[in-house]
Design a protein around this motif. Structure first.
Motif, PDB file in Angstrom:
ATOM      1  N   ARG A 226       0.620  -1.350  -0.114  1.00  0.00           N
ATOM      2  CA  ARG A 226      -0.012  -0.035  -0.061  1.00  0.00           C
ATOM      3  C   ARG A 226       0.974   1.421  -0.120  1.00  0.00           C
ATOM      4  O   ARG A 226       0.683   2.165  -0.878  1.00  0.00           O
ATOM      5  CB  ARG A 226      -1.085  -0.144   1.366  1.00  0.00           C
ATOM      6  CG  ARG A 226      -2.061   1.200   1.193  1.00  0.00           C
ATOM      7  CD  ARG A 226      -2.945   1.067   2.534  1.00  0.00           C
ATOM      8  NE  ARG A 226      -1.926   1.148   3.630  1.00  0.00           N
ATOM      9  CZ  ARG A 226      -1.643   2.488   4.313  1.00  0.00           C
ATOM     10  NH1 ARG A 226      -1.694   3.484   3.639  1.00  0.00           N
ATOM     11  NH2 ARG A 226      -1.164   2.194   5.518  1.00  0.00           N
ATOM     12  N   LEU A 227       1.920   1.364   1.044  1.00  0.00           N
ATOM     13  CA  LEU A 227       2.735   2.500   0.963  1.00  0.00           C
ATOM     14  C   LEU A 227       3.374   2.749  -0.447  1.00  0.00           C
ATOM     15  O   LEU A 227       3.485   3.933  -0.983  1.00  0.00           O
ATOM     16  CB  LEU A 227       3.661   2.449   2.197  1.00  0.00           C
ATOM     17  CG  LEU A 227       3.137   2.449   3.529  1.00  0.00           C
ATOM     18  CD1 LEU A 227       4.137   2.002   4.406  1.00  0.00           C
ATOM     19  CD2 LEU A 227       2.845   3.711   3.604  1.00  0.00           C
ATOM     20  N   VAL A 228       3.887   1.792  -0.922  1.00  0.00           N
ATOM     21  CA  VAL A 228       4.780   1.798  -2.120  1.00  0.00           C
ATOM     22  C   VAL A 228       3.816   2.108  -3.358  1.00  0.00           C
ATOM     23  O   VAL A 228       4.063   3.090  -3.973  1.00  0.00           O
ATOM     24  CB  VAL A 228       5.593   0.497  -2.385  1.00  0.00           C
ATOM     25  CG1 VAL A 228       6.227   0.734  -3.774  1.00  0.00           C
ATOM     26  CG2 VAL A 228       6.666   0.143  -1.420  1.00  0.00           C
TER      27      VAL A 228
ATOM     28  N   ALA B 210       2.773   5.882  -3.209  1.00  0.00           N
ATOM     29  CA  ALA B 210       3.873   6.652  -3.684  1.00  0.00           C
ATOM     30  C   ALA B 210       4.111   6.680  -5.207  1.00  0.00           C
ATOM     31  O   ALA B 210       4.341   7.723  -5.836  1.00  0.00           O
ATOM     32  CB  ALA B 210       4.972   6.623  -2.885  1.00  0.00           C
ATOM     33  N   LEU B 211       4.044   5.252  -5.756  1.00  0.00           N
ATOM     34  CA  LEU B 211       4.164   5.474  -7.170  1.00  0.00           C
ATOM     35  C   LEU B 211       2.953   5.951  -7.839  1.00  0.00           C
ATOM     36  O   LEU B 211       3.163   6.154  -8.957  1.00  0.00           O
ATOM     37  CB  LEU B 211       4.553   4.029  -7.355  1.00  0.00           C
ATOM     38  CG  LEU B 211       5.987   3.168  -7.037  1.00  0.00           C
ATOM     39  CD1 LEU B 211       6.045   2.003  -7.337  1.00  0.00           C
ATOM     40  CD2 LEU B 211       7.034   4.020  -7.448  1.00  0.00           C
TER      41      LEU B 211
ATOM     42  N   HIS C 226       1.716   8.516  -7.564  1.00  0.00           N
ATOM     43  CA  HIS C 226       2.164  10.079  -7.857  1.00  0.00           C
ATOM     44  C   HIS C 226       3.222  10.210  -9.035  1.00  0.00           C
ATOM     45  O   HIS C 226       3.264  10.781  -9.864  1.00  0.00           O
ATOM     46  CB  HIS C 226       2.514  10.889  -6.926  1.00  0.00           C
ATOM     47  CG  HIS C 226       1.259  10.778  -5.716  1.00  0.00           C
ATOM     48  ND1 HIS C 226       1.259   9.925  -4.541  1.00  0.00           N
ATOM     49  CD2 HIS C 226       0.422  11.634  -5.822  1.00  0.00           C
ATOM     50  CE1 HIS C 226      -0.003  10.395  -4.114  1.00  0.00           C
ATOM     51  NE2 HIS C 226      -0.380  11.309  -4.678  1.00  0.00           N
ATOM     52  N   LEU C 227       4.146   9.216  -8.745  1.00  0.00           N
ATOM     53  CA  LEU C 227       5.241   9.058  -9.766  1.00  0.00           C
ATOM     54  C   LEU C 227       4.914   8.851 -11.122  1.00  0.00           C
ATOM     55  O   LEU C 227       5.300   9.460 -12.266  1.00  0.00           O
ATOM     56  CB  LEU C 227       6.411   8.151  -9.303  1.00  0.00           C
ATOM     57  CG  LEU C 227       7.636   8.146 -10.071  1.00  0.00           C
ATOM     58  CD1 LEU C 227       8.412   9.394 -10.078  1.00  0.00           C
ATOM     59  CD2 LEU C 227       8.676   6.926  -9.733  1.00  0.00           C
TER      60      LEU C 227
END
Lengths: 215, 215
Positions: A194-196, A199-200, A202-203
């Motif tokens: 979930r965290l990764v 963040a990804l 948005h990338l």
DNA sequence: CCCTGGTGTAAGCAGCTGCTTACCAACCTA
DNA sequence: TAGGTTGGTAAGCAGCTGCTTACACCAGGG
């Protein structure tokens, strides 16, 4: 004395070796490839010796060189097979979650061997720093992954963003599988995912690439 | 013939060695530490041999063992010195950008040696997969970095998030310095920093940790 | 029958590894 | 002058590495 010099052949008329019963079936060449895959993943290129590979396959050392010519060639075949298999069996838009989950799901306890998809990444990580020709073989496979990941973005710098995604996956694997660093090493896979992926998102511009796994 | 057996001592009455002139000044111990730092960073633990380290320091091989006892002990001292120096000289809230820029700014051309802050990370990356005791030494230093990074978040799982940040930094270093994968390897450092810090802003909750570098 | 070719094996080779040993020269103190 | 300490050196050791060689076995076919 001379009669005992040829003891191995005389005392064991069958073609089977002693340790071969432990190894799985298949041809000698196939057993060597499997044993090499496992040992390269467990120890990396340099620390996996040809003697150990042959022993695990239940095969004489010299046969390894008859079939593959050199340790490097064997490494190339084994790594390419594992990596391409994962690439072929997963669609690009699920590659991130598949790599993440294959990196996260097998609990990284000591000498618990990884299998299948995670093995290629583990091999890459443990072989970093080996001879140039070896990293070159590994790099070319990494390029295939990056190419698949680049299809997930539509910006101009999609290739760079794909490399950054791959970087993070590699780094997470490094910390979990090789360094076994806590708390990441034994964190809840779902939470890490979930965290990764958050963040990804948005990338990569919020494409479907980073949708969370079904679990 | 016997007179020539002790030629080295007789022909060179001074205490200086032949290759020592090339190496910098300082005590023998200091020169060994510097040479070890450089070679471990360039080749990783296993491929950096004690013979090469001693040769670069312009010192006899046996002196290395007199001073440090073993190759592992020398590695531990060299790595700890480099890593702790970086930790001591940078404040926690600038650690991300310092690590990023030290990883990005030295253009990763072949046999261009890194210096200072980037060296520790390079050593870690190239030594991955070495013996267990070596990775243990490296891991403990990595824990220090993660502790510093954890100060940047205020959520419950800040330690896990810090590990994820460190993972990304390590992965980027892996791709750039070790694998030299394009386009990441020769991407504009400023753009890479922007992309990474933007994504990390969301991971760390928008704290000052991920503010862009002054450049 | 011999021959030929694929499969298997033990033994060994040269080279490198981390590390040790035995020795040497200069210096400091008494 | 004697004696110990410090710093330096060449040579070698055992062990491991990837790789090679020479030989044994067994099938198939003329």
């Amino acid at each position: 004395m001379e009669a005992e010099g040829t003891e191995a052949g005389a005392a064991r008329p069958g073609r089977g070796g002693a340790a071969r019963d432990r190894a799985g079936g298949g041809s000698t060449r196939e057993r060597l490839l499997v044993a090499a895959s496992e040992l390269f993943a467990e120890r990396g290129y340099e620390r996996a010796t040809v003697r150990d590979i042959a022993a695990r396959a239940g095969v004489n050392q010299a046969l390894l060189f008859r079939h593959f010519g050199s340790k490097r060639a064997l490494f190339g075949e084994a790594v390419a097979r594992d990596g391409l298999e994962q690439l072929r069996t997963t669609s690009p838009d699920r590659l991130v979650e598949v790599m993440l989950s294959s990196m996260l799901t097998p609990p990284p306890d000591r000498d618990g061997h990884t299998t299948g998809a995670a093995r290629y990444l583990e091999t890459l990580l443990r072989s970093v720093g080996a001879q140039d020709e070896v990293t070159a073989a590994v790099t070319s496979l990494g390029a295939d992954y990056a190419r698949a990941l680049a299809a997930l973005s539509d910006t101009d710098d999609r290739a760079l963003r794909a490399d950054l995604v791959l970087s993070w996956l590699l780094g997470i694997g490094l910390m979990r599988v090789v360094l076994r660093k806590h708390p990441l090493a034994d964190a809840d896979p779902a939470e890490v995912t979930r965290l990764v992926t958050d963040a990804l998102t948005h990338l990569l511009g919020g494409s479907a690439a980073t949708r969370p796994p079904p679990g």
